[in-house]
Design an enzyme around this catalytic site. Structure first.
Site, short mmCIF file in Angstrom:
data_model
loop_
_atom_site.label_atom_id
_atom_site.label_comp_id
_atom_site.label_asym_id
_atom_site.label_seq_id
_atom_site.Cartn_x
_atom_site.Cartn_y
_atom_site.Cartn_z
N LYS A 70 -4.71 -10.82 -7.70
CA LYS A 70 -6.03 -11.24 -6.84
C LYS A 70 -7.62 -10.37 -8.02
O LYS A 70 -6.98 -9.50 -8.53
CB LYS A 70 -5.80 -11.63 -6.19
CG LYS A 70 -6.33 -9.97 -5.35
CD LYS A 70 -6.08 -9.74 -3.79
CE LYS A 70 -6.08 -8.85 -3.39
NZ LYS A 70 -6.04 -9.56 -1.80
N LYS A 82 0.56 -1.36 0.15
CA LYS A 82 -0.06 -0.15 0.09
C LYS A 82 0.46 1.22 0.04
O LYS A 82 1.07 2.01 -0.83
CB LYS A 82 -0.93 0.01 1.23
CG LYS A 82 -1.89 -0.58 0.57
CD LYS A 82 -3.33 -1.11 0.27
CE LYS A 82 -4.15 -1.19 0.68
NZ LYS A 82 -5.43 -1.19 -0.70
N LYS A 108 -10.37 -4.51 -5.37
CA LYS A 108 -11.75 -3.36 -6.45
C LYS A 108 -10.64 -2.30 -6.59
O LYS A 108 -10.87 -1.53 -7.57
CB LYS A 108 -11.81 -2.39 -4.37
CG LYS A 108 -13.63 -3.56 -4.65
CD LYS A 108 -13.89 -3.00 -3.27
CE LYS A 108 -15.41 -3.94 -2.68
NZ LYS A 108 -14.98 -5.22 -1.74
#
Length: 332
Positions: free
Chosen positions: A197, A114, A200
């Site tokens: 994977k 992130k 969103k």
């Protein structure tokens, strides 16, 4: 009568549920609610690490709650709640933070990933994400957590925090959660972009409330490769992903038919994609139809939220008070 094992799972409030959420945990969770003490929450605090638009957050929570119920979650059988409706979670998180170390938090794969993707927003909440996740689990004294492969590290950290706390205070207060072992390996649904994977933030999702045209359109655009020219060729990653979908949603004989056509070089990717899309819709269409009815019933959804919060606060409140006592936070 023996006490039922506690199973906890949750999802961030960052939009609609997708097939990765459904197959990764939700489907199994629905099947478990008769035999386990099931607790499922919508993690709106967790979603704040990416600083979402405030005008969208409440709608995301509402959508996911409606989708949970549409997918088969029964609020009468299990605890379904919104994370922010249980303020005790924040206190448990604060107390647990005293036993989480900076070095271990900085090394987590999710944090590093992130931080790389959002370098201008590496906030403290992002760093302590695993602690809040552990608090979500440990405050319930949960025995099992259905997790995908990408969350196994966070679950292991929750176990470490529990062991560390118990050792430091010489207590057995914390329960070490284990991954719920569903049939086979943990499911990690691939995206339609050919790798990784379904997620969103990656924009490669099939959402469970996508309409028929949208699902078909998304699969038509799925990445593939050149048609094989040699029998029994090795599949590349995008094609493997499509066959993974096929095995998940289609009948075994359908899978075998397409695998044979791959091996003899007669496969038509358009037919493969359409088959997967049609079989996915057999799963998602009934959920979508129930979702639309539930989402429109504001009174019912608020009733579910209140009921869930009351049930959870009664249980978690006692555990937080016990934790305070153990740590020396008490009246004279």
């Amino acid at each position: 009568m023996d006490k039922k094992p506690i199973v906890l799972s949750g999802i961030r409030a960052t939009g609609h549920l997708h097939l990765g959420n459904y197959y990764g945990a939700l489907r199994n969770f629905v099947d478990m609610q008769n035999d386990y003490d099931c607790r499922y929450f919508i993690a709106d605090y967790h979603s704040l690490t990416t600083q979402p638009d405030p005008s969208l957050l409440n709608g995301n929570v509402r959508s996911i709650l409606a989708e949970y119920i549409a997918a088969g979650m029964d609020p009468e059988k299990c605890m379904v709640y919104v994370q922010s409706d249980v303020p005790e979670t924040c206190e448990f998180f604060t107390l647990l933070n005293m036993h989480a170390y900076l070095g271990e938090l900085e090394k987590t794969v999710a944090f590093k990933d992130k931080a790389r993707k959002q370098p201008n927003n590496v906030n403290a909440g992002l760093l302590t994400y695993p602690v809040l996740m552990a608090a979500d689990i440990l405050q319930h004294k949960a025995n099992f957590v259905p997790v995908g492969k990408d969350q196994l590290q966070h679950l292991e950290m929750a176990r470490n925090f529990a062991v560390r706390f118990n050792h430091f205070y010489k207590t057995d207060f914390m329960v070490e959660p284990r991954a719920y072992e569903a049939k086979g390996e943990p499911i990690k649904i691939p995206g339609l972009d050919g790798s990784g994977k379904m997620g969103k933030s990656e924009g490669n999702c099939i959402y469970i409330n996508d309409d028929d045209k949208t699902v078909i359109k998304k699969f038509k655009k799925a990445v593939t490769d050149m048609t094989p020219t040699e029998p029994n060729s090795e599949m590349n990653e995008p094609v493997k992903n499509l066959f993974y979908f096929l095995k998940l949603v289609s009948a075994p004989e359908v899978y075998d038919q397409f695998l044979a056509s791959w091996n003899d070089c007669s496969i038509r990717y358009g037919d493969l994609k359409m088959q997967i899309a049609e079989d996915v819709l057999k799963v998602t269409r009934p959920i979508r139809e129930r979702y639309e009815e539930i989402y429109a019933d504001t009174e019912y959804l608020n009733k579910v939220r209140r009921m869930g919060a009351e049930k959870v606060r009664e249980v978690v409140g006692k555990n937080v008070e016990e934790m305070r006592q153990i740590m020396g936070i008490k009246m004279f």
